[in-house]
Write a protein that holds these residues in place. Structure first.
Motif, short mmCIF file in Angstrom:
data_model
loop_
_atom_site.label_atom_id
_atom_site.label_comp_id
_atom_site.label_asym_id
_atom_site.label_seq_id
_atom_site.Cartn_x
_atom_site.Cartn_y
_atom_site.Cartn_z
N GLU A 183 0.80 -1.22 0.00
CA GLU A 183 0.00 0.00 0.00
C GLU A 183 0.83 1.27 0.00
OE1 GLU A 183 -2.66 -0.38 3.28
OE2 GLU A 183 -3.73 -2.10 2.41
N ARG A 207 -1.95 -3.99 -9.20
CA ARG A 207 -2.62 -3.00 -10.04
C ARG A 207 -2.86 -1.70 -9.26
NH1 ARG A 207 -7.39 -5.26 -10.81
NH2 ARG A 207 -6.75 -6.45 -12.64
N ARG A 208 -3.33 -1.83 -8.01
CA ARG A 208 -3.57 -0.64 -7.19
C ARG A 208 -2.27 0.12 -6.92
NH1 ARG A 208 -7.07 -4.16 -4.29
NH2 ARG A 208 -5.45 -4.47 -2.70
N ASP A 216 7.26 3.63 -18.90
CA ASP A 216 6.26 4.38 -18.13
C ASP A 216 6.00 3.76 -16.76
OD1 ASP A 216 4.41 6.39 -17.63
OD2 ASP A 216 2.75 5.29 -18.56
N ALA A 229 0.36 0.29 -8.86
CA ALA A 229 0.73 1.01 -10.08
C ALA A 229 -0.16 2.23 -10.28
CB ALA A 229 0.64 0.07 -11.28
N GLU A 230 -1.44 2.09 -9.99
CA GLU A 230 -2.38 3.20 -10.19
C GLU A 230 -2.08 4.38 -9.28
OE1 GLU A 230 -6.10 1.27 -9.56
OE2 GLU A 230 -6.30 0.60 -11.65
N ARG A 231 -1.54 4.13 -8.09
CA ARG A 231 -1.21 5.24 -7.19
C ARG A 231 0.19 5.79 -7.46
NH1 ARG A 231 2.45 3.66 -3.68
NH2 ARG A 231 2.55 1.49 -3.00
N GLY A 232 0.92 5.21 -8.42
CA GLY A 232 2.20 5.78 -8.83
C GLY A 232 3.44 5.01 -8.46
N LEU A 260 -1.22 -4.14 -16.82
CA LEU A 260 -0.14 -3.16 -16.84
C LEU A 260 0.76 -3.28 -18.07
CD1 LEU A 260 0.88 -3.29 -13.07
CD2 LEU A 260 -0.73 -1.74 -14.23
N GLN A 280 -4.70 -7.78 -8.06
CA GLN A 280 -5.38 -6.54 -7.69
C GLN A 280 -4.48 -5.60 -6.90
OE1 GLN A 280 -8.96 -7.71 -5.61
NE2 GLN A 280 -9.69 -8.97 -7.33
N ALA A 286 -2.77 -7.91 -14.53
CA ALA A 286 -3.18 -6.65 -13.90
C ALA A 286 -3.46 -5.55 -14.93
CB ALA A 286 -2.11 -6.18 -12.92
#
Length: 318
Positions: free
Chosen positions: A67, A92-93, A151, A95-98, A116, A89, A114
């Protein structure tokens, strides 16, 4: 980048996990001032995790450690088409938060699950390249290279290429000197020229090609001079045709591409740790002028010499 977390699952490849640990998990290295990371191994099923080499792991932490991790790594595993949904999951989360996300060899399948890899370039072990492309058609799989950073998603080829990938990320974030220092501690080169082709095409022929090692050392000492294929072949006492074939067998690339990579590498070192002007550096590394240096530097590293210097120049050189 301070906190690094690694996801392991049943069937974990121990060498794959170990290659991640070599770069990111060293808790104490008094011989240098490289960063020390908060390193944690976690699993969607904490406790006993089966390994692929006849011995198991005990993992204390669950996926909650992802997290707030700055770098999330995925260790390769045996049954790579079976990824734990909770791990997919959680990555993926992250990566989504950076967070930067990394996987090599078969660990890349989790990144694909995921989502990505979609729209990104990636790689894996040459044995699985076609299978990865079929599984994730929205990705661009480059099976000929050792690693790809696209990226915020880092993927590496099989086994030892996990170290290559991690050193590349270390260099990108902290600079060439930090990566070189880490590589010296691990006892390996900070950058391996060529890609997986050298292992796919003729792995048995590597012994014969070892005769080029003195030539490569000589070339590194003469980068500021014209290094044509003709001159290199003459230095190696071979015909140009034989030399070109032997060179590709050993390095996985052409003589001119290898020379260009070494010149760019030396230029990056000088940009970081010297106050030489870009024009002077171009002459020192054999590109002749600043325009040619800019062309090759941008092609290899995706940035200009000036921008690279602003980002990575050491305090001593300012």
């Amino acid at each position: 980048m301070k906190k690094v977390a690694v996801v392991v699952q049943d069937g974990t490849h121990m060498f794959g996990l170990g290659s991640i640990c070599e770069v990111w998990a060293e808790p104490y290295h008094p011989e240098d001032d490289n960063p020390v990371f908060d390193f944690t191994v976690c699993s969607p099923t904490p406790g006993r995790i089966t390994g692929s080499a006849g011995f198991d792991l005990f993992v204390e932490h669950g996926l909650e450690v992802l997290e707030d991790a700055d770098l999330v790594c995925v260790a390769p595993k045996d049954d790579f088409t079976d990824q734990h949904p909770a791990a997919v999951q959680a990555v993926r989360r992250a990566a989504e938060r950076g967070a930067v996300v990394s996987a090599h060899c078969t660990g890349v399948w989790l990144l694909g699950e995921a989502g990505l890899l979609d729209g990104r370039e990636c790689t894996t072990h040459w044995r699985y390249g076609d299978q990865l492309q079929q599984a994730f058609p929205q990705a661009t799989v480059r099976s000929e290279v050792l690693y790809v950073l696209d990226d915020g998603v880092l993927t590496g080829a099989g086994s030892a290429a996990g170290i290559d990938a991690s050193l590349h990320l270390l260099r990108t974030v902290f600079g060439a000197r930090t990566a070189a220092t880490a590589a010296r501690r691990i006892v390996m080169p900070p950058h391996r020229a060529g890609g997986q082709a050298q292992f796919v095409r003729a792995p048995v022929a590597q012994v014969e090609a070892e005769s080029l090692s003195p030539l490569l050392a000589w070339a590194l000492e003469h980068l500021d001079e014209p290094l044509t294929v003709e001159r290199l072949a003459e230095q190696a006492h071979m015909s140009e045709r034989t030399f070109a074939r032997r060179f590709r067998d050993e390095t996985g690339t052409t003589p001119l591409k290898w020379v260009t990579m070494q010149r760019v590498s030396l230029a990056s070192e000088l940009l970081e740790h010297s106050s030489l002007a870009v024009e002077q550096i171009a002459g020192r590394v054999g590109f002749g002028n600043a325009a040619t240096l800019r062309h090759h530097f941008s092609a290899v590293l995706g940035t200009t010499p000036q921008a690279y210097r602003r980002t990575f120049c050491s305090l001593e050189a300012v």
